[in-house]
Design an enzyme around this catalytic site. Structure first.
Site, PDB file in Angstrom:
ATOM      1  N   CYS A 128      -2.334   8.805   2.591  1.00 57.60           N
ATOM      2  CA  CYS A 128      -2.184   8.318   1.216  1.00 57.60           C
ATOM      3  C   CYS A 128      -3.428   8.599   0.393  1.00 57.60           C
ATOM      4  O   CYS A 128      -3.369   8.652  -0.836  1.00 57.60           O
ATOM      5  CB  CYS A 128      -1.875   6.828   1.220  1.00 57.60           C
ATOM      6  N   GLU A 130       0.882  -1.174   0.000  1.00 57.52           N
ATOM      7  CA  GLU A 130       0.000   0.000   0.000  1.00 57.52           C
ATOM      8  C   GLU A 130       0.912   1.213   0.000  1.00 57.52           C
ATOM      9  O   GLU A 130       1.575   1.505   0.995  1.00 57.52           O
ATOM     10  CB  GLU A 130      -0.928   0.029   1.205  1.00 57.52           C
TER      11      GLU A 130
END
Length: 536
Positions: A267, A233
């Site tokens: 993110c 990720e």
């Protein structure tokens, strides 16, 4: 190599606040050994036992919420008004994964075939290495940790040196919840060489990494000589598209929150905003109104909206992106706000900044900024907006803002991202898969699909006996070995009222005569042993 001493620098004061010792090379090498030994025992526990441990651990974690929240603010700078909500959300996320674990981990039946039992068994994969970031450490860790433990795996955790106490609390609550020794281990590490050594250990069966693209690629390269799954990720450059039909003031408030919350250090923060040209000026004015009431300042002040960014290095990168945009013709449209111009001394404070007149020639529209910057660009159509949204090496999330939900959902089909929101942003839901496209990552966490990374698939296909009539018995158990020649159907055909039998799970049989008699069946390659019990 000597033992590391890792120092955590406060983003609030830029002074040291914590130190932790790393492990020696030999101690790092022992972690996978202990994890394998623990896994071989833990995998034999039942799902119910593992669920009870996880449930207890989540309860304990939630009971420490206030202490954990303060430590988060100290170590990474998020305002104290918001840090406890991360603990609450992490617990809720874990509880969801707990609720769906039985369904996610159960066998999957194959197509029916007479005389055979056919299914897919989901087996735990083995020791899992979880490397997780500092910006939402509890949420990030929960994503991979809970599914790994529920599936029956052991885990080794490597936290960010910025937030070292998170892993210590998590370890403690799981040990107090009854997790067997060495099923969970952790180590502090800042050396890429030591980290690569454990990635390359043949006993590690899954690697889960959350962090920067550069960091993820480094882990991927370290694992390149092994056939081992690596879940990544990574970063994002998440776009928002504001259509002309939107409620402008509402959209402005939501988008500012999506771009500036946690000082933009997520993110899935909004990092690019495309606005229909007909409402561009109105939208910019609405964003300015929202920013006027924001407060940049001491994160321990409950009235603060925006705290410092994590480090001087991060602050320098953000300012470099803004300077590049201004040099190339962008306009700083940030409204006057006293807190933006007079933040506390010594901390890594970056004002929320509204930029207009931006283009894709600027770093702020291409590279991950990871800061509280809102660059706004005019677009002339839906098609242009989608083209620009997709003009990125990243593909984590995107959002479309419109009163026409149907049109928004249709446009979402053409946006290259693992998550596309309509009238929402920055909201990973535990029941929906979390995944990145392009350079934003590989693999899936959350939802029922999040369990799959921690499991191996094993096909099972077993021949089952066809039962003839079974003699009546009265409190009798009988087992007689006999040659079956591969076809276990050679039974004496004595008629009796219990002759018709049907198979149940786990080789349990029940008489179809309706009297509730239960028989247990055991089959070997040469023999069939039948035990039955007939009541009074």
């Amino acid at each position: 190599m000597s033992v590391e001493v890792l120092t955590t620098i406060s983003p609030v004061t830029n002074q040291p606040i914590l130190t932790r010792n790393g492990l020696s090379d030999s101690d790092v090498a022992l972690l996978p050994v202990f994890a394998t030994q623990a896994f071989n025992e833990y995998r034999l526990t039942t799902l119910g036992q593992r669920q009870a441990i996880v449930k207890n651990a989540l309860h304990l974690l939630n009971s420490r919420r206030d202490v954990l929240a303060r430590e988060l603010t100290e170590q990474m700078g998020r305002p104290i008004a918001y840090t406890s909500s991360e603990i609450t959300s992490a617990v809720a996320r874990g509880e969801y994964l707990l609720r769906v674990s039985e369904e996610a981990l159960r066998d999957t039946d194959g197509e029916p075939e007479k005389g055979f039992k056919r299914y897919i068994r989901k087996a735990p994969i083995g020791p899992v290495l979880i490397i997780f970031a500092w910006n939402y450490p509890y949420l990030i860790l929960i994503n991979s940790l809970i599914t790994a433990l529920l599936a029956g795996n052991s885990v080794i955790l490597k936290p960010s040196p910025q937030t070292p106490t998170i892993v210590e609390h998590v370890y403690d609550v799981f040990m107090n919840a009854g997790l067997p020794d060495k099923v969970i281990q952790y180590f502090h590490c800042g050396s890429i060489i030591r980290l690569e050594s454990i990635v390359q250990s043949p006993q590690i069966q899954l690697i889960c990494f959350t962090g920067s693209v550069a960091g993820g690629l480094q882990i991927q390269r370290a694992a390149a000589d092994r056939v081992v799954p690596v879940g990544l990720e990574l970063g994002g450059k998440d776009p928002a598209y504001v259509r002309a039909d939107v409620d402008v003031r509402w959209a402005a408030k939501e988008i500012v929150d999506g771009a500036v919350f946690n000082s933009g250090q997520s993110c899935c923060s909004i990092e690019r905003v495309y606005v229909a040209e007909g409402i561009h000026d109105e939208f910019v004015a609405a964003v300015q109104d929202v920013l006027r009431v924001y407060k940049l300042g001491d994160p321990f002040d409950l009235s603060t909206n925006v705290g410092p960014v994590v480090s001087q290095r991060s602050m320098d990168l953000i300012n470099t992106h803004v300077d590049d945009a201004l040099e190339k013709g962008a306009i700083d449209a940030t409204p006057d706000n006293l807190s933006f111009t007079s933040p506390p001394f010594n901390g890594n404070y970056v004002k929320p900044t509204l930029l207009t007149g931006v283009t894709h020639d600027m770093d702020v529209m291409n590279d991950e900024t990871f800061g509280p910057i809102i660059p706004v660009m005019k677009v002339g159509s839906d098609d242009e907006a989608v083209r620009l949204m997709n003009d990125s090496e990243f593909g984590l999330t995107a959002s479309i803002w419109t009163k026409d939900t149907k049109a928004g959902e249709q446009l979402a089909n053409y946006v290259d991202a693992g998550t596309v929101f309509v009238n929402r942003c920055d909201f990973p839901s535990p029941d929906l898969a979390w995944t990145g496209w392009k350079d934003s990552g590989r693999g899936v966490t959350l939802s029922k699909f999040g369990f799959e990374q921690g499991m191996r698939i094993k096909k099972r296909s077993s021949q089952t006996p066809e039962l003839g009539n079974i003699p009546e018995g009265r409190l009798v158990k009988m087992g007689k070995e006999r040659e079956t020649k591969g076809h276990p159907t050679d039974f004496k055909k004595d008629p009796d009222p219990f002759s018709s039998m049907v198979a149940l799970p786990a080789n349990r049989l029940v008489s179809s005569a309706g009297n509730g008699d239960v028989f247990t069946l055991s089959v070997s390659t040469r023999a069939i042993c039948i035990a039955w019990e007939h009541g009074n």
